[in-house]
Design a protein around this motif. Structure first.
Motif, PDB file in Angstrom:
ATOM      1  N   SER A  43      33.091  34.941  69.010  1.00 53.78           N
ATOM      2  CA  SER A  43      32.071  35.010  67.956  1.00 53.78           C
ATOM      3  C   SER A  43      32.010  36.410  67.352  1.00 53.78           C
ATOM      4  O   SER A  43      31.808  36.564  66.137  1.00 53.78           O
ATOM      5  N   THR A  44      32.224  37.441  68.168  1.00 54.54           N
ATOM      6  CA  THR A  44      32.217  38.811  67.651  1.00 54.54           C
ATOM      7  C   THR A  44      33.385  39.039  66.691  1.00 54.54           C
ATOM      8  O   THR A  44      33.205  39.569  65.587  1.00 54.54           O
ATOM      9  N   ALA A  47      32.894  36.983  63.455  1.00 51.11           N
ATOM     10  CA  ALA A  47      31.794  37.515  62.642  1.00 51.11           C
ATOM     11  C   ALA A  47      32.210  38.826  61.980  1.00 51.11           C
ATOM     12  O   ALA A  47      31.903  39.070  60.803  1.00 51.11           O
ATOM     13  N   LYS A  50      34.716  38.038  59.097  1.00 50.22           N
ATOM     14  CA  LYS A  50      34.041  37.506  57.912  1.00 50.22           C
ATOM     15  C   LYS A  50      33.286  38.615  57.181  1.00 50.22           C
ATOM     16  O   LYS A  50      33.327  38.709  55.940  1.00 50.22           O
ATOM     17  N   ALA A  51      32.611  39.472  57.955  1.00 50.89           N
ATOM     18  CA  ALA A  51      31.852  40.558  57.340  1.00 50.89           C
ATOM     19  C   ALA A  51      32.783  41.546  56.647  1.00 50.89           C
ATOM     20  O   ALA A  51      32.440  42.109  55.599  1.00 50.89           O
ATOM     21  N   SER A 207      23.415  35.511  73.496  1.00 50.87           N
ATOM     22  CA  SER A 207      23.861  34.866  72.261  1.00 50.87           C
ATOM     23  C   SER A 207      24.610  33.564  72.534  1.00 50.87           C
ATOM     24  O   SER A 207      24.580  32.640  71.723  1.00 50.87           O
ATOM     25  N   TRP A 279      27.129  41.839  58.101  1.00 45.77           N
ATOM     26  CA  TRP A 279      27.104  42.184  59.528  1.00 45.77           C
ATOM     27  C   TRP A 279      25.677  42.191  60.050  1.00 45.77           C
ATOM     28  O   TRP A 279      25.412  41.748  61.171  1.00 45.77           O
ATOM     29  N   GLU A 281      23.306  40.308  59.097  1.00 52.28           N
ATOM     30  CA  GLU A 281      22.948  38.900  59.301  1.00 52.28           C
ATOM     31  C   GLU A 281      23.568  38.360  60.579  1.00 52.28           C
ATOM     32  O   GLU A 281      22.943  37.569  61.298  1.00 52.28           O
ATOM     33  N   ALA A 282      24.802  38.784  60.893  1.00 52.08           N
ATOM     34  CA  ALA A 282      25.470  38.352  62.123  1.00 52.08           C
ATOM     35  C   ALA A 282      24.735  38.883  63.344  1.00 52.08           C
ATOM     36  O   ALA A 282      24.576  38.171  64.354  1.00 52.08           O
ATOM     37  N   ARG A 285      21.542  36.783  63.685  1.00 54.03           N
ATOM     38  CA  ARG A 285      21.858  35.399  64.062  1.00 54.03           C
ATOM     39  C   ARG A 285      22.251  35.286  65.537  1.00 54.03           C
ATOM     40  O   ARG A 285      21.882  34.334  66.219  1.00 54.03           O
ATOM     41  N   ASN A 286      22.990  36.272  66.027  1.00 52.92           N
ATOM     42  CA  ASN A 286      23.494  36.218  67.397  1.00 52.92           C
ATOM     43  C   ASN A 286      22.655  37.005  68.396  1.00 52.92           C
ATOM     44  O   ASN A 286      22.993  37.054  69.573  1.00 52.92           O
TER      45      ASN A 286
END
Length: 319
Positions: A43-44, A47, A50-51, A207, A279, A281-282, A285-286
């Protein structure tokens, strides 16, 4: 300088990967994730990728999951297959350090290039919702009676949840070598085992278990933090009388053999990304805590944490 000479100079710098970030086209990055899909590193990495695209520092990001041996298998592939590549990144963290201490793989983390620490979080221990145990005290009492009957599920051997379980055993007078730790190659496998009741108790970063705790499918019975985590009524191990406090951080490394200029450019890309909205937002979220550190400071942090983990694991009877 003549225009044709200038253009030739810029072209040469572009080939070498040493152009300033503002002067280069967005990179096509390759992200090594040394774990199976579904866990914290996965997930890291995704994320972050994407960022980086959202922030405009990466044109594209490809991902390669290679799980096993607390990241050592992925590390070996990264070290051997990415030499000199200025567009290669590998996700790593405290779990990898623990795995390298216990596993003694043929490659070393020092062969890769430190870029930045990104996040930090604490581990949480959970029980399946239908477990006959209700509290960590229940688990500890059973552990004292019959250590092998308590199956601890988590990441690879040497992961922070493995170290925390060993520390807890040592704390309550149980030989850490006798704990029944079941290692999984990724967070997805560990989560499935916990939900299926195939292990007694599971551990990982908050997370990874957040949605299952919130939905009532798992019961949080202890966190390895100094204080309770915001938004979760889960007691710390310390407040329950077990002096076990252990953090888990994650970061990224670059390929072996890149130049100082290429390392600086890659670091700039990551630092620009962690200041972006995507980032942020990530993180929210996590439920990750920002813990950004780069350059020589990050390099020294890794060296110090490696030494501290070795000391902790020795005291807990793991090595």
């Amino acid at each position: 300088m003549r225009r044709d000479t200038f253009l030739k100079s810029m072209a040469a710098l572009a080939v070498a990967g040493t152009l300033p970030l503002s002067a280069r086209a967005a990179a096509n990055l390759k992200m090594m994730i040394p774990a199976n899909p579904g866990g914290g590193w996965d997930s890291t990495g995704r994320a972050l990728g994407k960022a980086m695209q959202d922030a405009g520092v990466a044109g594209s990001v490809s991902y390669d999951n290679k799980g096993g041996a607390a990241g050592a298998i992925g590390l070996a592939q990264f070290v051997n297959g990415s030499k000199g590549d200025p567009n290669a990144l590998m996700v790593m963290g405290a779990v990898m350090l623990g795995g390298l201490i216990t596993g003694k793989p043929p490659v070393s983390l020092t062969q890769a290039t430190p870029i930045a620490r990104l996040t930090s979080e604490y581990n949480v221990f959970v029980l399946p919702a239908n477990s006959p145990f209700k509290t960590m005290k229940d688990v500890v009492e059973q552990l004292k009676k019959d250590p092998g009957s308590v199956k601890w599920g988590g990441g690879s051997r040497g992961s922070t949840e493995h170290i925390a379980a060993a520390m807890l055993a040592h704390e309550v007078g149980v030989d850490p070598a006798k704990i029944n730790y079941v290692a999984f190659r990724g967070g997805g496998e560990a989560t499935a085992a916990i939900l299926g009741g195939n292990v007694t108790i599971g551990g990982s970063g908050l997370s990874e278990f957040d949605e299952y705790i919130t939905s009532g499918k798992m019961r949080g019975v202890g966190v390895t933090a100094d204080a309770r985590l915001k938004g979760f009524d889960i007691p710390t191990l310390k407040e329950q009388g077990y002096n076990v406090v252990l953090g888990n951080w994650r970061g990224v490394y670059g390929a072996p053999g890149i130049t100082a200029e290429q390392r600086a450019a890659l670091t700039d890309m990551v630092l620009k990304t962690v200041q972006s909205k995507g980032w942020a937002e990530a993180l929210e979220r996590n439920r990750w805590m920002p813990a950004v550190l780069s350059g020589a400071a990050f390099e020294k942090f890794v060296e110090d944490d490696f030494a501290n983990l070795r000391k902790t694991m020795t005291q807990a009877g793991m090595i």
